[in-house]
Write a protein that holds these residues in place. Structure first.
Motif, PDB file in Angstrom:
ATOM      1  N   VAL B  38      10.831   6.161   5.519  1.00 27.32           N
ATOM      2  CA  VAL B  38      10.507   5.532   4.241  1.00 27.32           C
ATOM      3  C   VAL B  38       9.001   5.292   4.160  1.00 27.32           C
ATOM      4  O   VAL B  38       8.349   5.597   3.161  1.00 27.32           O
ATOM      5  N   LEU B  39       8.434   4.789   5.276  1.00 26.68           N
ATOM      6  CA  LEU B  39       7.005   4.481   5.258  1.00 26.68           C
ATOM      7  C   LEU B  39       6.158   5.731   5.048  1.00 26.68           C
ATOM      8  O   LEU B  39       5.157   5.708   4.335  1.00 26.68           O
ATOM      9  N   LEU B  40       6.595   6.832   5.659  1.00 27.09           N
ATOM     10  CA  LEU B  40       5.828   8.073   5.493  1.00 27.09           C
ATOM     11  C   LEU B  40       5.805   8.492   4.031  1.00 27.09           C
ATOM     12  O   LEU B  40       4.881   9.146   3.569  1.00 27.09           O
ATOM     13  N   GLN B  41       6.866   8.122   3.301  1.00 24.43           N
ATOM     14  CA  GLN B  41       6.941   8.483   1.884  1.00 24.43           C
ATOM     15  C   GLN B  41       6.069   7.568   1.024  1.00 24.43           C
ATOM     16  O   GLN B  41       5.561   7.996   0.004  1.00 24.43           O
ATOM     17  N   CYS B  42       5.996   6.273   1.419  1.00 21.68           N
ATOM     18  CA  CYS B  42       5.362   5.358   0.463  1.00 21.68           C
ATOM     19  C   CYS B  42       4.334   4.437   1.104  1.00 21.68           C
ATOM     20  O   CYS B  42       4.171   3.302   0.675  1.00 21.68           O
ATOM     21  N   TYR B  43       3.616   4.962   2.119  1.00 22.76           N
ATOM     22  CA  TYR B  43       2.626   4.113   2.772  1.00 22.76           C
ATOM     23  C   TYR B  43       1.540   3.665   1.794  1.00 22.76           C
ATOM     24  O   TYR B  43       0.926   2.629   1.960  1.00 22.76           O
ATOM     25  N   SER B  44       1.323   4.448   0.756  1.00 19.09           N
ATOM     26  CA  SER B  44       0.211   4.120  -0.135  1.00 19.09           C
ATOM     27  C   SER B  44       0.507   2.918  -1.027  1.00 19.09           C
ATOM     28  O   SER B  44      -0.394   2.345  -1.618  1.00 19.09           O
ATOM     29  N   GLN B  45       1.822   2.533  -1.143  1.00 23.46           N
ATOM     30  CA  GLN B  45       2.147   1.415  -2.036  1.00 23.46           C
ATOM     31  C   GLN B  45       2.236   0.078  -1.318  1.00 23.46           C
ATOM     32  O   GLN B  45       2.492  -0.945  -1.937  1.00 23.46           O
ATOM     33  N   LEU B  46       2.046   0.080   0.005  1.00 24.78           N
ATOM     34  CA  LEU B  46       2.255  -1.150   0.762  1.00 24.78           C
ATOM     35  C   LEU B  46       1.155  -2.177   0.495  1.00 24.78           C
ATOM     36  O   LEU B  46       0.017  -1.822   0.192  1.00 24.78           O
ATOM     37  N   GLN B  47       1.544  -3.464   0.607  1.00 23.67           N
ATOM     38  CA  GLN B  47       0.584  -4.555   0.485  1.00 23.67           C
ATOM     39  C   GLN B  47      -0.019  -4.849   1.861  1.00 23.67           C
ATOM     40  O   GLN B  47       0.605  -4.577   2.887  1.00 23.67           O
ATOM     41  N   GLU B  48      -1.190  -5.458   1.831  1.00 22.59           N
ATOM     42  CA  GLU B  48      -1.872  -5.740   3.090  1.00 22.59           C
ATOM     43  C   GLU B  48      -1.003  -6.560   4.041  1.00 22.59           C
ATOM     44  O   GLU B  48      -0.900  -6.288   5.232  1.00 22.59           O
ATOM     45  N   LYS B  49      -0.352  -7.589   3.464  1.00 21.86           N
ATOM     46  CA  LYS B  49       0.515  -8.464   4.249  1.00 21.86           C
ATOM     47  C   LYS B  49       1.650  -7.683   4.912  1.00 21.86           C
ATOM     48  O   LYS B  49       1.958  -7.836   6.099  1.00 21.86           O
ATOM     49  N   GLU B  50       2.288  -6.863   4.088  1.00 25.39           N
ATOM     50  CA  GLU B  50       3.403  -6.054   4.604  1.00 25.39           C
ATOM     51  C   GLU B  50       2.942  -5.182   5.765  1.00 25.39           C
ATOM     52  O   GLU B  50       3.600  -5.090   6.799  1.00 25.39           O
ATOM     53  N   VAL B  51       1.775  -4.598   5.576  1.00 28.24           N
ATOM     54  CA  VAL B  51       1.247  -3.721   6.614  1.00 28.24           C
ATOM     55  C   VAL B  51       1.065  -4.500   7.912  1.00 28.24           C
ATOM     56  O   VAL B  51       1.431  -4.042   8.995  1.00 28.24           O
ATOM     57  N   LEU B  52       0.506  -5.700   7.766  1.00 27.89           N
ATOM     58  CA  LEU B  52       0.269  -6.526   8.941  1.00 27.89           C
ATOM     59  C   LEU B  52       1.561  -6.745   9.726  1.00 27.89           C
ATOM     60  O   LEU B  52       1.636  -6.521  10.940  1.00 27.89           O
ATOM     61  N   HIS B  53       2.616  -7.153   8.979  1.00 27.44           N
ATOM     62  CA  HIS B  53       3.889  -7.405   9.650  1.00 27.44           C
ATOM     63  C   HIS B  53       4.450  -6.149  10.299  1.00 27.44           C
ATOM     64  O   HIS B  53       4.928  -6.169  11.429  1.00 27.44           O
ATOM     65  N   LEU B  54       4.352  -5.074   9.549  1.00 29.01           N
ATOM     66  CA  LEU B  54       4.894  -3.822  10.086  1.00 29.01           C
ATOM     67  C   LEU B  54       4.145  -3.398  11.355  1.00 29.01           C
ATOM     68  O   LEU B  54       4.741  -2.960  12.336  1.00 29.01           O
ATOM     69  N   VAL B  55       2.827  -3.531  11.326  1.00 25.81           N
ATOM     70  CA  VAL B  55       2.042  -3.139  12.493  1.00 25.81           C
ATOM     71  C   VAL B  55       2.468  -3.951  13.703  1.00 25.81           C
ATOM     72  O   VAL B  55       2.716  -3.407  14.793  1.00 25.81           O
TER      73      VAL B  55
END
Lengths: 164, 991
Positions: B38-55
């Motif tokens: 899913v992330l490979l499909q829509c990495y460009s729409q993620l919010q900074e916060k979401e990215v932080l958690h995912l990382v």
């Protein structure tokens, strides 16, 4: 032995300039006029086809560059159907002399019309066992037997493989 | 859902919750895999916060079970592409990977993912990564250490290049970084057969070389490695080492090289002295050149010694003495080494020539034999040619200038030597000396020109004479005055001289040489103004002479005029002078001749012969094609009225016994009509933007002439002229009307009557004009032509017509005369018409089948080789049938189609080996030499089929090939020798 892996016998041979491809004349392009077989044509046969140097496949020199075969030492008489080729081993004690001679002879046998009588021998005075080598080369049975010997044939054929 | 915004990623994570925490690693893996995808499909729409958690989540998963790792890496790859990744996270991800993952135990694809993450971060987070300092470099070294896959290596090499190019800190790890990459050197990789990745050995070589030669910091490690590999038994390793050395020299300086210079030189010298491979030699020389160039441009601090000097000294010391032995083996390698070093800079050149030139001059005098002198002069020439590189001679330092006297006398002595070979080198040296600005004094120049005149006119050997003309041609634009003042008058004198033995052979060839030399030196406006009148005057003289053999003389003059025209094309002034002088003069002479014929049948007729007119066409065409549009318009306003209305006033001699009306009816006007050839040469060569006055009328007249004229030459010329104009005619109603008119005249003519051949010729030329420009009517006309293939009377000519359509035409409808030619027209014609030809062949009666084959072979023969090889297999059965056709044109073209196919599609061809062997062997006794040669080449090419397929035929082929060994033609014997030799080797030991 004369195998591919033998140590270099003459690692730093004299190298001569190549004479370049024979230009095609207008006469030769004319369908009607016959071209007789001349010295240069016979000279070109081993020259074009005996490429891989006899003892060192990594250093492919032509026979002309090694001065083994020179055009002045090739004599053809088309009318009388005779060819005589003198070759000069790279050094007077060259153990490859018989093999070089054999390769030249086989190549010419395969390339000349059957009517020709072929004589391949060492340029007088250029090899220690000149006489013995010439005798072997003139001996039809021995040449035929050499061509049956698969190891020898392998080496000869290697020498006959075209320039890659 | 996440993609269109109806779900957030957090919702997805929550939904996957149980799965992501499942105790079964397989289940966990599947959960993470889904999330990563899913992330490979829509990495460009993620919010900074979401990215932080995912990382943070993914980083923690790196310690997880090995089955899970691939999906985790995919997720990190997706996150590495996020623009909103907060500062610090990139570093943290990389640290985690370096720490937790043993990359080289992963699968190829997963390793590739790691490289991608690194590449992505390097692309977007350069500053952050550099904050890591040398740790980043060290981390990466561990990642790539031991990599084996060529796909991954290409990426890894690119990362190393970026590390270096973008100045990442290497810290204490320079040697490690070198080790981890240089261990692949020299590249030893052979792509597997049918490799889908398409990585070539060459890709890896170049990529690795770019790494190794990217920084001087590697020098101390790399140079010893290169020296070692130069001595390798493998030629490829030698070559790679030499090329890498050359690449390094571009960025190294004296400091890096210093320590290794003696060993580098001794390796290079050893290779050049010993090798028999031209490739190795060339690469050694290139490397030496690069070394010398590198030392020449190094900026030195005040206390360092200039190494160039000592480097060159050692080269001179090892090579110089060999130059004194012109018979010996090392003379050429030594000269080449010296020239390679000398060619790197002016400084190097001076240093080397200062020592070598005097030596060579001395050796020349010492060795009296021509063959030795030739070798010495050739070496000297090599050094002179290098001097050319720097243009003019600098007075203060040039060795050459100080040796002016001896150099000239050596070169001049070669020019008078009886050995042609030595003469030829002397002539080349003359060209070089002449091109060195300021070297030859005025009196030298006069001597040079006198030598050139002598060699051109009186040297028996034609090679020397031609070389002298060529040299005259290249020196004349530099010294136009000397040539126009000294050489042209001498040539004119020779041309005019009336000899006792006027028709003797010698004199003939002397005139020929004069004509050629006049053309050769016409390289400058001022010379052209001298030579053109001489040539035209000679043309008039020959025409008046009207003796036997004058046709050939006229043709020779035209050939010289043509060469002058070509040489004038680039210079607007010469071009207009030439056009203005030559075109009216030729037209006037031709008109005069055409009029005279009606009253005095013999006099001046030679000019109207087809051969002579054909030789005048390129002259007029070349004189016209490069005119500026304004001048061309001026000229066309004279020439067209001349032909349409008999306006002769612009011709230099314009009082004629009767009027000039080539388009009128009348028996006695036959001669005038032939001059349409000259009209064609002119009007079809005009630039496309020049309007032709009264074009519609002209086209109608040409059309009528092409259909009604009984003389094939005139009819064909009119058709070509029509076609040439139609090809350039702007699209639109006018063009459609004129084409309709042409079709209307052609069709009844083709159907029946006495002039079917003329109608076919017109059809062919008009079709060609339209095929070239992709005009919609062209398919209609081509179909007409296809229909004619089954015509008993016109079929063979129609078949030959396909060659006319496909081949480059000499005088009209080619690029040089500004025709509208689309580059892919041949492929397009092939696609549109070959199916029709094949179909027609199958439906045709036995008496006309050959016409279809012939048409087909013409089309195939003109197709580019790569296209041919891909298209041919579908036509194979037809081609095999064509081999049995008795027409030699069909045979020849079929053989030349099959030959590349044998080499490139041996598997398909193997299926037909029996037919091929039989047909090829039988064609080796064709009465036509070209067919015999082609058949033998095919028999030779057969040997590239698999040996097992061929062995059953070996004895038979060898027996059959014995016969052509005794062919009456040498060229045939040569092919027979080659083919038979290969057949002997088939299946034998040692092949």
């Amino acid at each position: 032995g004369p195998g591919g892996g033998a140590p270099l016998e003459n690692a730093n041979p004299l190298i001569y300039r190549r004479s370049g491809e024979r230009p095609v004349t207008a006469r030769e392009e004319d369908d009607e006029l016959p071209d007789s077989i001349d010295d240069r044509e016979i000279f070109d046969i081993p020259e074009t086809h005996l490429i891989r140097s006899i003892n060192d496949p990594e250093h492919p020199l032509t026979l002309e560059e090694l001065n083994v075969v020179e055009q002045v030492r090739v004599k053809v008489n088309d009318a009388e159907s005779t060819v005589a080729v003198e070759f000069t081993p790279t050094i007077p004690h060259c153990s490859m002399a018989t093999l070089i001679g054999l390769s030249i002879k086989v190549k010419l046998i395969r390339s000349l019309p059957e009517r020709f009588k072929l004589d391949v021998h060492i340029t007088p005075g250029t090899h220690a066992s000149e006489h013995a080598v010439n005798k072997q080369l003139a001996d039809k049975e021995r040449v035929a037997a050499a061509l049956e010997n698969s190891h020898l044939l392998e080496v000869v054929n290697q020498c006959l493989s075209a320039r890659s | 859902g996440v993609k269109d915004g109806s779900w957030t990623v957090l919702q997805l994570v929550e939904a996957l919750g149980s799965c992501l925490e499942n105790t079964d690693p397989r289940m966990r893996g599947r959960g993470i895999q889904l999330l990563s995808q899913v992330l490979l499909q829509c990495y460009s729409q993620l919010q900074e916060k979401e990215v932080l958690h995912l990382v943070l989540f993914y980083e923690s998963r790196l310690q997880d079970h090995h089955l899970v790792i691939p999906s985790v890496l995919q997720g990190l790859r997706a996150l590495s592409m996020c623009e909103v990744l907060a500062p610090g996270l990139a570093v943290s991800v990389l640290k985690a990977i370096f720490q937790e993952v043993h990359v080289q135990s992963l699968l190829q694809l997963d390793r590739h993912t790691v490289y991608s993450i690194i590449t992505n971060f390097m692309g977007t987070r350069e500053e952050e990564l550099k904050g890591l300092g040398a740790d980043f470099t060290f981390g990466f070294i561990q990642v790539m250490d031991g990599e084996k896959d060529p796909r991954n290596l290409l990426v890894a090499f690119q990362i190393v290049r970026d590390l270096i190019a973008k100045n990442y800190a290497l810290g204490p790890f320079v040697e490690e970084l070198f080790e981890v990459t240089s261990c692949y050197f020299p590249i030893d990789f052979t792509p597997p057969p049918n490799d889908p990745h398409g990585i070539q050995r060459e890709d890896l070589i170049l990529s690795l070389r770019a790494v190794l030669a990217s920084t001087p910091q590697f020098a101390e490690f790399l140079l010893p490695l290169l020296i070692e590999k130069m001595d390798s038994d493998l030629q490829s390793a030698k070559l790679d080492s030499l090329q890498t050395l050359t690449a390094c020299c571009a960025i190294y300086g004296q400091k890096e090289l210093q320590e290794f210079l003696p060993s580098l030189w001794s390796s290079l010298r050893r290779e050049v002295f010993q090798t028999a491979s031209e490739k190795v030699e060339a690469e050694c020389l290139a490397a030496l050149h690069a070394l010398s160039a590198c030392l020449s441009r190094s900026v030195l601090s005040s206390d360092t010694e200039d190494l160039l000097d000592s480097f060159l000294s050692s080269i001179l010391q090892d090579c110089r003495h060999h130059l004194c032995e012109p018979d010996m083996k090392l003379v050429w390698p030594s000269a080449k080494l010296l020239q390679a070093a000398a060619g790197a800079s002016l400084r190097a050149y001076h240093r080397v020539t200062h020592s070598v030139l005097p030596l060579l001059l001395e050796q020349y005098t010492k060795h009296p034999q021509s063959s030795q002198r030739r070798t010495i002069l050739e070496m000297l020439l090599g050094f002179l040619e290098l001097q050319q590189k720097w243009g003019h001679v600098e007075e203060d330092e040039s060795t050459l200038l100080s040796l002016h006297g001896p150099v000239c006398s050596v070169v001049f002595s070669a020019l008078t030597d009886p050995s042609v070979q030595l003469q030829l080198v002397g002539i080349r040296a003359l060209t070089v000396l002449g091109s060195l600005q300021g070297f030859l004094s005025p009196s030298d120049l006069e001597l040079v020109v006198d030598h050139l005149i002598r060699l051109t006119l009186h040297e028996e050997d034609s090679q020397s004479s031609e070389a002298a003309m060529e040299t005259a041609g290249s020196l004349s634009p530099i010294y136009p005055k000397v040539f126009s003042g000294r050489m042209v008058p001498r040539l004119e004198e020779e041309l005019q001289a009336e000899r006792e033995e006027e028709s003797s052979r010698d004199h003939c060839s002397l005139r020929q040489r004069c004509l050629q030399a006049l053309a050769a030196v016409s390289t400058h406006t001022s010379i052209v103004r001298e030579t053109v009148p001489v040539l035209l005057q000679h043309l008039r003289k020959v025409q008046k002479g009207s003796e036997a053999g004058s046709t050939q003389d006229l043709v020779s003059v035209c050939q010289s005029l043509h060469r002058v025209a070509l040489q004038c094309q680039q210079d607007a002034e010469s071009c207009w002078y030439y056009h203005q002088t030559v075109v009216p003069c030729l037209l006037a002479m031709a008109v005069q001749a055409a009029m005279q014929e009606s009253t005095q049948p013999l006099l001046g007729k030679a000019l109207l012969e087809e051969e002579v007119l054909a030789a005048m066409i390129p002259v007029i065409s070349a004189a016209t094609a490069h005119l500026s549009p304004e001048l061309a318009a001026q000229s066309v306003s004279h020439v067209v009225p001349l032909f349409l209305d008999g306006e002769v006033s612009f011709l230099p001699q314009n009082s004629f016994p009767c009027s000039f009306q080539p388009f009128e009816d009348g028996e006695c006007l036959e001669a005038q009509r032939r001059l349409v050839a000259l009209l064609m040469a002119f009007v079809c060569s005009l630039p496309r933007n020049v309007a032709v006055p009264q074009q519609e009328r002209l086209l109608r007249e040409l059309l009528a002439l092409s259909c009604s004229c009984n003389c094939p030459f005139t009819a064909t010329t009119a058709a070509k002229c029509f076609a040439g104009l139609v090809n350039k005619h702007p699209a639109g109603q006018q063009l459609d009307e004129i084409l309709q008119l042409a079709v209307n005249r052609m069709e009844p003519g083709l159907a029946e009557g006495p002039r079917r051949t003329q109608a076919l010729t017109l059809l062919l030329w008009v079709t060609k004009a339209l095929v070239l420009r992709y005009h919609p009517l062209s398919s209609h006309l081509t179909d007409k032509l296809l229909g004619l293939l089954s015509d008993a009377e016109l079929g063979p000519a129609a078949a030959d017509g396909f060659s006319l359509l496909m081949a480059e035409s000499q005088d009209v409808l080619h690029k040089g005369c500004h025709a509208d030619v689309r580059i892919m027209f041949r492929q397009r014609f092939f696609t549109d018409n070959v199916p029709k030809l094949v179909q027609g062949f199958h439906g045709a009666g036995p008496d006309v089948k050959a016409n279809y084959l012939k048409g087909l072979s013409h089309v195939l023969n003109h197709l580019p080789k790569p296209v041919l090889v891909t298209e041919l297999p579908t036509l194979l059965s037809l081609l095999l049938e064509a081999l049995s056709c008795s027409d030699r044109v069909v045979q020849l073209s079929t053989l030349s189609c099959l030959q590349p196919l044998l080499l490139e599609a041996p598997q398909i061809m193997s299926l037909h080996v029996d037919t091929l062997v039989t047909k090829f062997l039988s064609l080796t006794s064709s009465p036509t030499m070209a067919v015999r040669i082609a058949a033998l080449r095919c028999a030779h090419a057969l040997t590239s089929l698999p040996t097992t397929v061929l062995l059953p035929y070996k004895a038979r082929v060898i027996r059959a090939l014995a016969k052509p060994l005794d062919d009456k033609k040498r060229l045939v014997r040569k092919e027979a020798v080659a083919a038979r030799g290969e057949w002997f080797l088939l299946g034998s030991p040692g092949r």
